[in-house]
Design an enzyme around this catalytic site. Structure first.
Site, mmCIF file in Angstrom:
data_model
loop_
_atom_site.group_PDB
_atom_site.id
_atom_site.type_symbol
_atom_site.label_atom_id
_atom_site.label_comp_id
_atom_site.label_asym_id
_atom_site.label_seq_id
_atom_site.Cartn_x
_atom_site.Cartn_y
_atom_site.Cartn_z
ATOM 1 N N GLU A 287 34.729 70.613 27.158
ATOM 2 C CA GLU A 287 34.525 70.105 28.537
ATOM 3 C C GLU A 287 35.711 70.379 29.188
ATOM 4 O OE1 GLU A 287 31.643 66.823 28.874
ATOM 5 O OE2 GLU A 287 33.588 65.610 29.127
ATOM 6 N N GLU A 290 35.828 73.937 30.491
ATOM 7 C CA GLU A 290 35.037 74.080 31.636
ATOM 8 C C GLU A 290 35.579 73.446 32.770
ATOM 9 O OE1 GLU A 290 31.216 72.467 30.346
ATOM 10 O OE2 GLU A 290 30.215 73.263 32.232
ATOM 11 N N CYS A 313 28.261 63.703 27.905
ATOM 12 C CA CYS A 313 28.327 63.149 26.570
ATOM 13 C C CYS A 313 27.373 61.970 26.578
ATOM 14 C CB CYS A 313 29.520 62.712 26.043
ATOM 15 S SG CYS A 313 30.781 62.554 27.209
ATOM 16 N N SER A 333 28.732 69.086 33.407
ATOM 17 C CA SER A 333 29.090 69.977 32.388
ATOM 18 C C SER A 333 28.193 70.497 31.081
ATOM 19 C CB SER A 333 30.278 69.096 31.638
ATOM 20 O OG SER A 333 30.471 69.827 30.227
ATOM 21 N N LYS A 372 20.304 58.477 21.679
ATOM 22 C CA LYS A 372 20.856 59.312 20.784
ATOM 23 C C LYS A 372 19.536 59.629 19.749
ATOM 24 C CE LYS A 372 25.147 59.498 22.025
ATOM 25 N NZ LYS A 372 25.793 58.591 21.930
ATOM 26 N N GLU A 375 17.559 62.146 21.403
ATOM 27 C CA GLU A 375 18.286 63.431 21.792
ATOM 28 C C GLU A 375 18.180 64.019 20.345
ATOM 29 O OE1 GLU A 375 22.791 62.848 21.645
ATOM 30 O OE2 GLU A 375 22.997 64.523 23.243
ATOM 31 N N GLU A 380 15.801 71.955 21.783
ATOM 32 C CA GLU A 380 16.946 72.752 22.146
ATOM 33 C C GLU A 380 18.147 72.459 21.006
ATOM 34 O OE1 GLU A 380 15.839 70.612 24.229
ATOM 35 O OE2 GLU A 380 17.507 69.917 25.769
ATOM 36 N N CYS A 517 29.702 52.934 25.714
ATOM 37 C CA CYS A 517 28.755 52.820 24.501
ATOM 38 C C CYS A 517 29.238 51.554 23.817
ATOM 39 C CB CYS A 517 29.138 53.931 23.587
ATOM 40 S SG CYS A 517 28.794 55.592 24.325
HETATM 41 S S1 SF4 Z 1 25.452 54.021 24.227
HETATM 42 FE FE1 SF4 Z 1 24.802 53.914 26.169
HETATM 43 S S2 SF4 Z 1 26.537 54.799 27.487
HETATM 44 FE FE2 SF4 Z 1 26.937 55.495 25.234
HETATM 45 S S3 SF4 Z 1 25.806 57.425 24.879
HETATM 46 FE FE3 SF4 Z 1 24.196 55.810 24.490
HETATM 47 S S4 SF4 Z 1 23.123 55.351 26.230
HETATM 48 FE FE4 SF4 Z 1 25.170 56.570 26.846
#
Ligand code: SF4
Ligand code: SF4
Ligand code: SF4
Ligand code: FES
Ligand code: FES
Lengths: 587, 158
Positions: A287, A290, A313, A333, A372, A375, A380, A517
């Site tokens: 990052e 970039e 992120c 990014s 996540k 994700e 991809e 987070c």
């Molecule tokens: S905990 Fe919340 S701020 Fe951290 S990556 Fe996950 S959704 Fe985003």
């Protein structure tokens, strides 16, 4: 002007508070804990829901005929309040019994059992039988998304989720629909969450007092994988997890439990215990490169380049801009999240080094985050159908698993991560708090841009909890302007400004969760106490301060990874393994 | 996402209604009220359009639409049947009458037959208590009905 101070009496104790304080807050100040259910007010953040609808918090106010809800009644001078008379206790009990009359009797198998506010109230009010029978429960929607489980039979209609999703996150995926007995909480047109604008940030899950909104649990799957002798199971742990997991074992908020967490993961049977912080350092390399590239091109007069560059992120944030700002997909990014960078490197470089075939390798992540989970499922991030990260479990799930495996967490010795994917600098650690990614990037960008060593690595201006923060950094005569936003509502303001050509920044960090987070939707529940978030952030800054290496580009194993495998940041191989592209998902 | 697309002139009219109310989210109920007159109901597309204009989530609009019985998301039939559930009619058996309409048409209150011919709704007192129980079909009032009349009326309209 300072607000006027007023004095009142609560349960025979005098208390002086500023005018405008609620009875609930005044009582809290002197250690009287009035029960609440619908109300939540995470002080210092914008998370708030104050409908005064459940009436669990009623108190007696002298001179007033009916009972008053403590969460919504303001104190007045000379007021006399009683919070625990027979009348009050009976009223609260009846309210709780009425709520229970329309609630399934499923505590034994409920994922929220043990941390459910309704269950605690039933216990606290000594409810031993159900005097009201609500008859048939209306069968409401159940849904399993990749991240969140929605079981509307258990909803008590406090509407905390609605407040958070609409007011704080400005996503508007959830709201109350219909009326009377048919009321439920749902996306528009009673669709599934998976068909809505939901970002899977999990903030609704973090505030739901009951088991109506919970995380998708993968612990059973993990137990099976760990027991399979054919499989090599490796784990990565996100920065924010170490600052919170101790809470699940009775340690005070803000206890750094890195070493014990590593030991617990070894006990559980993971073959290698690695760290997402390694991948956070890697993220900064990509990052940062970039950022520098776009900046130098921009300063060189290249009209193609758009600024600011936005961090990428946080997968909930990615979901947000894919849904809400499809016209701006070119400014974030392209760097993948640390979770995905880790998976990608683990299943290529590391797998080749150790000779473990991809299909026998299971990469699990421990995350403070619900987005996540989703994700991991994105196409991809798969090679031939095999995901780079097989699945992700939350801090809460890990704690449950540790208990299930009879591990006495607090008695464990401190252990170290395995190498090479467990090596990290202080820069990787602070990723878990809002502002941390930007601070980490600044440490590296400064040195790469100016070619000079950075004296003081602490950028205080980007730390803290204000919803939007700005700072400028002198890069040898060039003034780099950066912004930080946490909570998607704050992000929206910045993005609207950029969309309308009002931009003052070169780079912006965005995290979906208030606090970053450390306040993620998968963390131990804060139950409305914002001190918990501050303590967790401080713990991360403490871990950073204690590290010898504090700049991502100084991580020796990151250097090795580039030497042996990737070449340099943004090389063709790095682009292919560590970067991504975005999709227009507007409804 | 549903496949129905709003006709262009309707889109124009919805936009005009929103503009007249200053695109103000506080005017949502009035806007929906007027918008419902355009097609007799509020299809999903229309609600999304209004949400977009007012800058509020579609879930908010949908929440309001489903909260007030006045709003509907189903197109009315060619013959909209409304059974009066006011006190006088209720006492004189409008509930049985309603049940019979449901049975004959095979639909519930608030629904429309698949061929689009009939829709069924309930009403409060229509001010014709002398004729109780009363059913309105379009502008026409049918009074002093027995459950058996339901089938006859429907057949006469087919
Ligand atoms: S905990 Fe919340 S701020 Fe951290 S990556 Fe996950 S959704 Fe985003
Ligand atoms: S996960 Fe986030 S975006 Fe989705 S419904 Fe909950 S609060 Fe809204
Ligand atoms: S889902 Fe949870 S947070 Fe939302 S209204 Fe129901 S009980 Fe409250
Ligand atoms: S907590 Fe006060 S009314 Fe719900
Ligand atoms: S009650 Fe039916 S018309 Fe008055």
């Amino acid at each position: 002007m300072e607000p006027r101070q007023i004095t009142l009496q609560i349960d025979h104790h005098f208390v002086t508070v500023p005018e405008g304080t609620t009875i609930l807050d005044a009582a809290q100040k002197i250690g009287i804990d009035i029960p609440t259910l619908c109300h939540i007010d995470l002080k210092g953040t914008c998370i708030r829901n104050t409908p005064a609808s459940c009436r669990i918090c009623v108190v007696e106010v002298e001179g007033r005929k009916n009972l008053a809800p403590a969460c919504a009644t303001k104190c007045s001078d000379g007021m006399v309040v009683r919070t625990s008379t027979l009348r009050v206790m009976n009223a609260r009990k009846v309210v709780a019994e009425l709520i229970l009359s329309d609630h399934p009797n499923e505590c034994l198998t409920c994922p929220k059992a043990g941390s459910c506010d309704l269950q605690s109230l039933a216990l606290r009010f000594n409810i031993r039988e159900m005097p009201f029978n609500g008859g048939e429960l209306s069968p409401r929607k159940r849904e399993y998304t990749a991240s969140i489980v929605r079981n509307m039979d258990k909803c008590i209609f406090c509407r905390r989720c609605e407040s958070v999703c609409n007011e704080v996150q400005t996503v508007g995926a959830l709201g109350a629909i219909r009326r009377g007995f048919n009321t439920t909480i749902a996306p528009a047109f009673d669709k599934m969450m998976s068909e809505s604008e939901c970002t899977y940030c999990g903030q609704c899950v973090a505030v739901c007092p009951v088991g109506a909104l919970t995380e998708r649990d993968h612990t059973n799957r993990l137990v099976e994988d760990l027991a399979d002798p054919e499989k090599t199971v490796i784990v990565q742990t996100a920065p924010a997890v170490r600052a919170a997991i101790g809470e699940e074992f009775g340690l005070p908020a803000g206890t750094l439990a890195t070493g014990k967490m590593v030991a617990a993961l070894r006990e559980l049977g993971f073959d290698y215990v690695f760290d997402t912080d390694f991948a956070a350092d890697l993220t900064i390399m990509e990052e940062g490169a970039e950022m520098l590239d776009r900046l130098t091109r921009y300063l060189g007069g290249d009209k193609e380049v758009r600024l600011p560059i936005l961090t990428s992120c946080c997968p909930a944030w990615v979901n947000f801009f894919e849904h809400q700002f499809p016209d701006m997909l070119d400014i974030p990014s392209t760097a993948r999240s640390p979770q995905q960078m880790f998976g990608s490197i683990a299943k290529t470089w590391w797998a080749e080094k150790t000779g473990i075939p991809r299909e026998k390798l299971v990469v699990v992540s421990i995350m403070p985050c619900l987005a996540k989970k989703y994700e991991c499922d994105r196409d991809e991030f798969k090679t031939g159908g095999n995901p780079d990260v097989d699945y992700s479990i939350t801090t809460r799930e890990l704690a449950r698993l540790i208990k299930r495996a009879n591990i006495s967490f607090t008695l464990l010795p401190d252990m170290e991560f395995d190498m090479p994917l467990g090596a990290s600098t202080g820069a990787g650690v602070i990723f878990g708090a809002t502002g941390g990614v930007m601070e980490a990037a600044l440490r590296t960008v400064y040195e790469l841009y100016t070619g000079k060593p950075l004296g003081n690595v602490n950028f205080q201006a980007v730390r803290g909890m204000a919803g939007v923060r700005r700072a400028s950094v002198d890069l040898d005569g060039f003034e780099l302007k950066v912004g930080i936003a946490h909570g998607l509502g704050n992000a929206r303001h910045l993005l609207e400004d950029i969309r309308h050509g009002r931009n003052e920044y070169h780079a912006i960090e965005i995290m979906a969760c208030p606090g970053g987070c450390i306040g993620g939707g998968g963390q131990p529940l804060h139950h409305g106490h914002s001190e918990v978030l501050y303590a967790r952030a401080n713990a991360l800054y403490k871990e950073d301060a204690g590290k010898t290496l504090r700049k991502s580009h100084e991580n020796p194993y990151i250097k090795m990874l580039y030497q042996e495998f990737l070449g340099k940041p943004m090389s063709e191989k790095a682009e292919q393994l560590l970067h991504t592209h975005y999709f227009n998902k507007s409804c | 996402m549903s496949e129905i697309k709003l006709p262009c002139d309707i889109i124009g009219k919805v936009n005009a209604i929103c503009s007249e109310h200053g695109d103000d989210p506080k005017e949502l109920i009035n806007i929906l009220h007027e918008a419902q007159h355009l097609m007799g109901y509020l299809p999903e597309e229309m609600q999304r359009l209004i949400a977009g204009r007012l800058g509020i989530p579609a879930s908010k609009v949908y929440g309001v639409v489903t909260f007030y019985a006045f709003f509907t998301m189903t197109a009315k039939g060619k013959y909209p049947i409304s059974v009066c559930m006011g006190t006088a009619c209720y006492v004189r058996g409008s509930e049985k009458l309603l049940e019979e309409f449901k049975r004959v048409l095979g639909i519930n209150v608030g629904e429309t037959t698949p061929d689009g011919k009939f829709s069924l709704d309930c009403l409060r007192c229509v001010g014709a208590c002398g004729l109780a129980p009363v059913v309105m079909i379009g502008d026409k009032v049918y009074g002093r009905l027995q459950p058996v009349d339901a089938r006859h009326i429907i057949e006469s309209l087919e």
